[in-house]
Design an enzyme around this catalytic site. Structure first.
Site, PDB file in Angstrom:
ATOM      1  N   HIS A 130       0.735   0.481 -13.247  1.00  0.00           N
ATOM      2  CA  HIS A 130       1.662  -0.792 -13.400  1.00  0.00           C
ATOM      3  C   HIS A 130       3.026  -0.298 -13.668  1.00  0.00           C
ATOM      4  O   HIS A 130       3.413   0.687 -14.000  1.00  0.00           O
ATOM      5  CB  HIS A 130       0.976  -1.237 -14.992  1.00  0.00           C
ATOM      6  CG  HIS A 130       2.118  -2.540 -15.333  1.00  0.00           C
ATOM      7  ND1 HIS A 130       1.636  -3.881 -14.889  1.00  0.00           N
ATOM      8  CD2 HIS A 130       3.019  -2.524 -16.069  1.00  0.00           C
ATOM      9  CE1 HIS A 130       2.641  -4.504 -15.068  1.00  0.00           C
ATOM     10  NE2 HIS A 130       3.336  -3.991 -16.391  1.00  0.00           N
ATOM     11  N   ASN A 152      -5.405   1.923 -13.249  1.00  0.00           N
ATOM     12  CA  ASN A 152      -4.519   1.140 -12.474  1.00  0.00           C
ATOM     13  C   ASN A 152      -3.071   1.735 -12.856  1.00  0.00           C
ATOM     14  O   ASN A 152      -3.034   2.169 -13.883  1.00  0.00           O
ATOM     15  CB  ASN A 152      -4.550  -0.334 -13.311  1.00  0.00           C
ATOM     16  CG  ASN A 152      -3.670  -1.233 -12.510  1.00  0.00           C
ATOM     17  OD1 ASN A 152      -3.294  -1.473 -11.232  1.00  0.00           O
ATOM     18  ND2 ASN A 152      -2.852  -2.181 -13.371  1.00  0.00           N
ATOM     19  N   MET A 197      -4.306  -7.294  -6.701  1.00  0.00           N
ATOM     20  CA  MET A 197      -3.925  -8.308  -7.392  1.00  0.00           C
ATOM     21  C   MET A 197      -4.893  -9.330  -7.973  1.00  0.00           C
ATOM     22  O   MET A 197      -4.689 -10.545  -8.223  1.00  0.00           O
ATOM     23  CB  MET A 197      -2.854  -9.164  -6.496  1.00  0.00           C
ATOM     24  CG  MET A 197      -1.564  -8.332  -6.234  1.00  0.00           C
ATOM     25  SD  MET A 197      -0.782  -7.572  -7.557  1.00  0.00           S
ATOM     26  CE  MET A 197      -0.198  -9.009  -8.299  1.00  0.00           C
ATOM     27  N   GLY A 213       0.874  -1.228   0.053  1.00  0.00           N
ATOM     28  CA  GLY A 213      -0.245  -0.126  -0.094  1.00  0.00           C
ATOM     29  C   GLY A 213       0.766   1.400  -0.077  1.00  0.00           C
ATOM     30  O   GLY A 213       0.346   2.262   0.401  1.00  0.00           O
ATOM     31  N   SER A 214       1.984   1.324  -0.467  1.00  0.00           N
ATOM     32  CA  SER A 214       2.907   2.505  -0.307  1.00  0.00           C
ATOM     33  C   SER A 214       2.141   3.442  -1.455  1.00  0.00           C
ATOM     34  O   SER A 214       2.315   4.551  -1.215  1.00  0.00           O
ATOM     35  CB  SER A 214       4.388   2.152  -0.823  1.00  0.00           C
ATOM     36  OG  SER A 214       4.624   1.496  -2.079  1.00  0.00           O
ATOM     37  N   ASN A 215       1.766   3.026  -2.558  1.00  0.00           N
ATOM     38  CA  ASN A 215       0.772   4.083  -3.352  1.00  0.00           C
ATOM     39  C   ASN A 215      -0.245   4.558  -2.885  1.00  0.00           C
ATOM     40  O   ASN A 215      -0.565   5.954  -3.129  1.00  0.00           O
ATOM     41  CB  ASN A 215       0.758   3.342  -4.824  1.00  0.00           C
ATOM     42  CG  ASN A 215       1.707   2.993  -5.872  1.00  0.00           C
ATOM     43  OD1 ASN A 215       2.153   4.052  -6.541  1.00  0.00           O
ATOM     44  ND2 ASN A 215       2.712   2.100  -5.821  1.00  0.00           N
TER      45      ASN A 215
HETATM   46  C1  GRF Z   1       3.165  -1.141  -7.464  1.00  0.00           C
HETATM   47  O1  GRF Z   1       4.644  -1.286  -8.156  1.00  0.00           O
HETATM   48  C2  GRF Z   1       2.084  -1.230  -8.652  1.00  0.00           C
HETATM   49  O2  GRF Z   1       2.598  -0.570  -9.835  1.00  0.00           O
HETATM   50  C3  GRF Z   1       1.717  -2.638  -8.805  1.00  0.00           C
HETATM   51  O3  GRF Z   1       1.810  -3.168  -7.444  1.00  0.00           O
HETATM   52  C4  GRF Z   1       2.805  -2.392  -6.696  1.00  0.00           C
HETATM   53  C5  GRF Z   1       2.065  -1.988  -5.239  1.00  0.00           C
HETATM   54  O4  GRF Z   1       2.889  -1.572  -4.568  1.00  0.00           O
HETATM   55  N1  GRF Z   1       0.682  -2.837  -9.470  1.00  0.00           N
HETATM   56  P1  GRF Z   1       2.295  -0.716  -3.180  1.00  0.00           P
HETATM   57  O5  GRF Z   1       1.523  -2.161  -2.684  1.00  0.00           O
HETATM   58  O6  GRF Z   1       1.498   0.449  -3.674  1.00  0.00           O
HETATM   59  O7  GRF Z   1       3.535  -0.573  -2.397  1.00  0.00           O
END
Ligand code: GRF
Length: 188
Positions: A103, A101, A84, A13-15
């Site tokens: 990627h 999304n 996922m 969940g860093s994003n």
């Molecule tokens: C990210 O690299 C995103 O592009 C991919 O999954 C990863 C998720 O990372 N789809 P996080 O959970 O946001 O840290």
């Protein structure tokens, strides 16, 4: 009026955290009850919901529960960030044109679950990150915006990966703003 967003994530969940620090996030949805994203949400005071596919009769019922949640919260835009699961027809038809999304590769190169490792193993001189609309395929929807990330001569997979993630943290907020999501501190 600003668009209301929900973030879907299955892992760290860093994003999500980057988005939640910049934008009001209505809720986080995770299909994994142990996902670290839920701890981040808790810390940031963002409501979270978890449904596991195995608790439903089938994926249609699982996705219908998600659609109900989205409808209740009047969500305008779903931001997948490490979610996922493939988005199935139930969710896709209800929220067509409202799901994006991120990627970690420069699509159409290296789609799928291992975009960073696949680009690394292929020995590319540069990869990147992509934000795209979600359609029925895997990472095939219309591209909204991309950023290039070069592979440096002294890169290891880890440093390469770190720079890919940094590019993600830059790109995702930019795209949300361009799609009409107001930042937290923007004037009314
Ligand atoms: C990210 O690299 C995103 O592009 C991919 O999954 C990863 C998720 O990372 N789809 P996080 O959970 O946001 O840290």
């Amino acid at each position: 009026m600003s668009k209301k967003i929900a973030v879907f994530a299955s892992g760290s969940g860093s994003n999500f955290q980057v988005l939640a620090e910049a934008f009001p996030v209505e809720f986080v949805f995770s299909d994994k009850p142990q996902a670290y994203v839920l701890e981040r949400a808790n810390r940031l005071g963002v409501p979270s919901f978890t449904f596991e596919l195995k608790d439903f009769d089938n994926k249609v019922a699982y996705e219908q529960a998600i659609v109900d949640l989205l409808d209740q919260h009047q969500i305008d835009l779903i931001c997948l960030a490490g979610y996922m699961k493939i988005v199935g027809p139930t969710l896709l038809s209800a929220y067509e044109g409202k799901i994006i999304n991120i990627h970690p590769a420069y699509l159409p190169a290296f789609p799928g679950a291992h975009g960073i490792e696949d680009a690394w193993k292929a020995g590319v001189a540069e990869s990147g990150v992509t934000i795209h609309w979600v359609d029925a395929g895997v990472d095939t929807g219309q591209i909204i915006k991309q950023l290039r990330v070069p592979r440096l001569t002294d890169d290891t997979l880890e440093t390469f990966e770190t720079r890919i993630h940094e590019a993600e943290y830059q790109l995702y907020p930019e795209v949300l703003e361009s799609l009409g999501v107001d930042r937290k501190n923007s004037p009314l």
